[in-house]
Design an enzyme around this catalytic site. Structure first.
Site, PDB file in Angstrom:
ATOM      1  N   SER A 148      36.876  49.113  39.048  1.00  0.00           N
ATOM      2  CA  SER A 148      37.002  49.872  40.295  1.00  0.00           C
ATOM      3  C   SER A 148      36.332  51.224  40.144  1.00  0.00           C
ATOM      4  O   SER A 148      36.160  51.738  39.028  1.00  0.00           O
ATOM      5  CB  SER A 148      38.484  50.069  40.632  1.00  0.00           C
ATOM      6  OG  SER A 148      38.666  51.039  41.646  1.00  0.00           O
ATOM      7  N   TYR A 171      46.965  51.617  38.314  1.00  0.00           N
ATOM      8  CA  TYR A 171      45.650  51.105  38.697  1.00  0.00           C
ATOM      9  C   TYR A 171      44.544  51.891  38.012  1.00  0.00           C
ATOM     10  O   TYR A 171      43.600  51.317  37.459  1.00  0.00           O
ATOM     11  CB  TYR A 171      45.511  51.194  40.217  1.00  0.00           C
ATOM     12  CG  TYR A 171      44.258  50.565  40.786  1.00  0.00           C
ATOM     13  CD1 TYR A 171      44.233  49.211  41.112  1.00  0.00           C
ATOM     14  CD2 TYR A 171      43.119  51.322  41.037  1.00  0.00           C
ATOM     15  CE1 TYR A 171      43.092  48.632  41.661  1.00  0.00           C
ATOM     16  CE2 TYR A 171      41.984  50.749  41.582  1.00  0.00           C
ATOM     17  CZ  TYR A 171      41.973  49.406  41.890  1.00  0.00           C
ATOM     18  OH  TYR A 171      40.845  48.838  42.433  1.00  0.00           O
TER      19      TYR A 171
END
Length: 259
Positions: A148, A171
């Site tokens: 990401s 995350y």
């Protein structure tokens, strides 16, 4: 010539938002796709939908796989090998998380942090470990992790103002670690004809609040938030022979959001 002719690709999380699109893209480029997902009903639905759209059912295979269980992964590898004779690549696109995932930093418990890191980062590690051994035995392989933009830069917390959303700390830790995990595996398996790379997408549209989308888009250069299909070109490149000398790299696809 299709980019993935006669190539067998396992897609972990193949019944998910990104995974099912990757499966379709593999088929469109002449490949064979193995949907490796913990939810057999969702996998069956993906197969059914693709067959109804005219894709060859013989190029599709679904295996129920728990990526936190080494025996389950090995069973999936064996089943795919029996079906297609070889596995050429693995795409790790699963996005496991527990029910408390998504809390703001002060509310994240140690237990939840560890569980989410174990599920996601630990699961990708275990997939890479088990597939790498299988790839080493057959003499070739290719692994692509879905990382990401938040594995590349610090969160822009201001874009979440006025929404119930946040940038989960788990995350950020997971996605940054995946990029180094790819480099670690690439160096460990040097000389074994196995490649390891990451794709780092920008934000993907998935029903987010309009206020968030507007704030996010102010940092983008052209389109703004991406559709899931916008990452497929990068995934196909890394799966194909066009990237045969690319390994240990992270490909950012974000409409310039990280600039």
């Amino acid at each position: 010539m299709p980019m993935l002719k006669d190539t067998t690709v396992v897609v972990s999380g193949g019944a998910g938002l990104l995974g099912r699109r990757i499966v379709r893209a593999v088929l469109e480029e002449g490949g064979r796709a193995v949907i490796a997902d913990i939810n057999p009903e969702a996998s069956a639905g993906v197969v059914r939908d693709l067959v109804q759209q005219g894709f060859d059912e013989s190029a599709l295979f679904a295996v129920t796989t728990d990526m936190t269980d080494a025996a389950s992964i090995r069973d999936g590898i064996d089943a795919a090998m029996q079906r297609f004779g070889t596995i050429d690549a693995l795409v790790c696109s699963a996005y496991p998380r527990n029910r408390n995932y998504g809390r703001k930093l002060p509310d994240v418990t140690y237990a939840d942090f560890c569980e989410n890191v174990n599920l996601h980062l630990g699961g990708y590690f275990l997939l890479a470990q088990q597939f790498s051994e299988a790839f080493a035995a057959q003499g070739h392989g290719n692994i692509v992790f879905l990382s990401s933009i938040y594995g590349v830069l610090a969160p822009r917390f201001e874009i979440y103002d006025g929404t119930p959303m946040t940038m989960p700390v788990e995350y950020a830790a997971i996605k940054a670690a995946l990029q180094h995990l790819a480099r670690y595996f690439a160096k460990y398996y040097r000389g074994r004809n196995i490649r390891y790379n990451c794709i780092s997408p920008g934000g993907i549209l998935d029903g987010q609040p309009e206020a968030f989308i507007e704030a996010y888009n102010r940092h983008a250069l052209n389109k703004g938030m991406l559709e899931a299909d916008d990452i497929l070109g990068g995934v196909l490149f890394l799966l194909s022979g066009h990237s045969r000398h690319v390994t240990g790299q992270n490909l950012v696809i974000d409409d310039g959001w990280t600039l």
